[in-house]
Enzyme design. Sequence first.
Site, mmCIF file in Angstrom:
data_model
loop_
_atom_site.group_PDB
_atom_site.id
_atom_site.type_symbol
_atom_site.label_atom_id
_atom_site.label_comp_id
_atom_site.label_asym_id
_atom_site.label_seq_id
_atom_site.Cartn_x
_atom_site.Cartn_y
_atom_site.Cartn_z
ATOM 1 N N TYR A 168 0.560 17.159 -1.766
ATOM 2 C CA TYR A 168 1.439 17.912 -2.678
ATOM 3 C C TYR A 168 2.077 19.136 -2.015
ATOM 4 C CZ TYR A 168 -1.064 15.233 -6.247
ATOM 5 O OH TYR A 168 -1.611 14.227 -6.995
ATOM 6 N N HIS A 176 7.100 20.503 -7.239
ATOM 7 C CA HIS A 176 6.117 20.946 -8.242
ATOM 8 C C HIS A 176 5.241 22.082 -7.700
ATOM 9 C CE1 HIS A 176 5.293 19.800 -12.271
ATOM 10 N NE2 HIS A 176 4.184 19.125 -12.094
ATOM 11 N N ASN A 212 -2.033 20.108 -14.674
ATOM 12 C CA ASN A 212 -2.225 19.851 -16.104
ATOM 13 C C ASN A 212 -3.347 20.656 -16.737
ATOM 14 O OD1 ASN A 212 -0.215 18.063 -15.531
ATOM 15 N ND2 ASN A 212 -1.362 16.239 -16.071
ATOM 16 N N ASP A 255 8.106 25.570 -11.471
ATOM 17 C CA ASP A 255 9.308 24.786 -11.184
ATOM 18 C C ASP A 255 9.967 24.417 -12.515
ATOM 19 O OD1 ASP A 255 8.372 21.514 -11.498
ATOM 20 O OD2 ASP A 255 6.801 23.005 -11.331
ATOM 21 N N ASN A 260 3.921 20.316 -18.015
ATOM 22 C CA ASN A 260 2.498 20.162 -18.329
ATOM 23 C C ASN A 260 1.657 21.385 -17.997
ATOM 24 O OD1 ASN A 260 2.849 17.620 -19.424
ATOM 25 N ND2 ASN A 260 2.539 16.593 -17.473
#
Length: 186
Positions: A15, A20, A66, A91, A112
């Site tokens: 990631y 994100h 989340n 973001d 989320n």
Amino acid sequence: MKYLIVGLGNIGPEYADTRHNIGFMILDKLAKEENCQFFNMRLAYYTDFKFKGRQICLIKPTTYMNLSGKALAYWMKEEHIPIENVLVLVDDLALPFGTLRLKPKGSAAGHNGLKHIEATLGNNNYARLRFGIGDNFPKGRQVDYVLDGFDKEELPELPALIDRSIEMIKSFVTIGTELTMTKFNK
């Protein structure tokens, strides 16, 4: 005066430089500028530094996007930081790439991480710095888009946008939300 700056993102090398994870990227650059190092602590990578008489606590939640509210709530309580001294870096698909917007509060807009923060805190009365990532993806491919890296056309602009985000964070902790919005939201 203490402030909590929360960079939203996901942990793990897969990631690292994705859209994100722009919250993590901004805090990594800020920590480097302030010569501080993140430590893996409860629910987040944590570091802090002093800036103009204020203590700035930075967290990158390790709960994944989340469940971001868990880390934010824990560190607010741990450091005794009131909600008005919290800033979340996030973001935002609704803003074109290159757009930075500070807001005193607002809806989760389908994000989320923000949804979980709002559910955990029971309100949406926290400031957020929305980093526009655009919405240049085919219908139904939103997840792939946010979990992908920035385009080669966007990459050259990224360092200046991260620097501007840092300016906005420092402005937030020194002159507050409203004056920072006046100065930077164009």
